[in-house]
Design an enzyme around this catalytic site. Sequence first.
Site, PDB file in Angstrom:
ATOM      1  N   ASN A   1      -4.009  -0.632  -0.445  1.00 24.70           N
ATOM      2  CA  ASN A   1      -3.932   0.559   0.396  1.00 24.70           C
ATOM      3  C   ASN A   1      -4.762   0.344   1.655  1.00 24.70           C
ATOM      4  O   ASN A   1      -5.803  -0.313   1.639  1.00 24.70           O
ATOM      5  CB  ASN A   1      -4.340   1.824  -0.364  1.00 24.70           C
ATOM      6  CG  ASN A   1      -5.686   1.765  -1.032  1.00 24.70           C
ATOM      7  OD1 ASN A   1      -6.138   0.728  -1.505  1.00 24.70           O
ATOM      8  ND2 ASN A   1      -6.349   2.909  -1.105  1.00 24.70           N
TER       9      ASN A   1
ATOM     10  N   GLU B   1      -6.148   2.687   4.805  1.00 32.02           N
ATOM     11  CA  GLU B   1      -6.320   4.040   5.316  1.00 32.02           C
ATOM     12  C   GLU B   1      -6.436   4.058   6.831  1.00 32.02           C
ATOM     13  O   GLU B   1      -6.647   3.024   7.466  1.00 32.02           O
ATOM     14  CB  GLU B   1      -7.570   4.671   4.697  1.00 32.02           C
ATOM     15  CG  GLU B   1      -7.450   4.853   3.208  1.00 32.02           C
ATOM     16  CD  GLU B   1      -8.667   5.469   2.578  1.00 32.02           C
ATOM     17  OE1 GLU B   1      -8.550   5.907   1.423  1.00 32.02           O
ATOM     18  OE2 GLU B   1      -9.751   5.509   3.213  1.00 32.02           O
TER      19      GLU B   1
ATOM     20  N   TYR C   1      -4.929  10.614   8.681  1.00 28.25           N
ATOM     21  CA  TYR C   1      -4.599  10.386   7.275  1.00 28.25           C
ATOM     22  C   TYR C   1      -3.125  10.137   7.003  1.00 28.25           C
ATOM     23  O   TYR C   1      -2.773   9.350   6.128  1.00 28.25           O
ATOM     24  CB  TYR C   1      -5.092  11.549   6.407  1.00 28.25           C
ATOM     25  CG  TYR C   1      -6.594  11.654   6.367  1.00 28.25           C
ATOM     26  CD1 TYR C   1      -7.388  10.555   6.073  1.00 28.25           C
ATOM     27  CD2 TYR C   1      -7.215  12.862   6.642  1.00 28.25           C
ATOM     28  CE1 TYR C   1      -8.769  10.655   6.051  1.00 28.25           C
ATOM     29  CE2 TYR C   1      -8.601  12.967   6.615  1.00 28.25           C
ATOM     30  CZ  TYR C   1      -9.374  11.866   6.316  1.00 28.25           C
ATOM     31  OH  TYR C   1     -10.730  11.964   6.289  1.00 28.25           O
TER      32      TYR C   1
ATOM     33  N   CYS D   1       0.047   3.184   1.175  1.00 29.47           N
ATOM     34  CA  CYS D   1      -0.368   2.856  -0.187  1.00 29.47           C
ATOM     35  C   CYS D   1      -0.040   1.412  -0.540  1.00 29.47           C
ATOM     36  O   CYS D   1       0.865   0.801   0.029  1.00 29.47           O
ATOM     37  CB  CYS D   1       0.317   3.791  -1.167  1.00 29.47           C
ATOM     38  SG  CYS D   1      -0.049   5.531  -0.920  1.00 29.47           S
TER      39      CYS D   1
ATOM     40  N   GLU E   1       1.430   0.152  -3.156  1.00 31.93           N
ATOM     41  CA  GLU E   1       2.772  -0.059  -3.674  1.00 31.93           C
ATOM     42  C   GLU E   1       3.772  -0.282  -2.548  1.00 31.93           C
ATOM     43  O   GLU E   1       4.608  -1.181  -2.596  1.00 31.93           O
ATOM     44  CB  GLU E   1       3.228   1.155  -4.503  1.00 31.93           C
ATOM     45  CG  GLU E   1       2.362   1.452  -5.698  1.00 31.93           C
ATOM     46  CD  GLU E   1       1.253   2.455  -5.411  1.00 31.93           C
ATOM     47  OE1 GLU E   1       0.559   2.340  -4.367  1.00 31.93           O
ATOM     48  OE2 GLU E   1       1.072   3.374  -6.232  1.00 31.93           O
TER      49      GLU E   1
END
Length: 128
Positions: A43, A45, A49, A54, A56
């Site tokens: 992930n 960041e 936001y 992520c 995945e």
Amino acid sequence: MIDEKRLVEKAVAAMKNAYVPYSRFRVGACALASDGSEFTGCNIENASYGLTICAERVALYKAYSEGKRDIVALAVAAEVEEPVSPCGACRQVILELAGNAVVILSNRDGSRVMRTTPGELLPYGFKL
């Protein structure tokens, strides 16, 4: 045959590369293509936001960007005691890009795992 232990180990290792200055919640993933290619992700960041991505999705997008469309397994690990559960956005992406894959959810060190499917993660998922 899918070496689930190896995929979990790669997902756990990928967690270490996470950029998480806001949540401090590290997640790693490893996607396995039918030809044996492996694609890891973590992930990442962002101060805005909504621009965070992520683990995945990073792993799956890397596979697709390299032309690998037949994903047979996806392992996900996070710094938690119990196996981690993907967020809703990732469930939708997993369903579309790895709809027939085995999904292996793990805790921080691979000592607790759970196997599931994209359909179990997101029943009645959106499809065009």
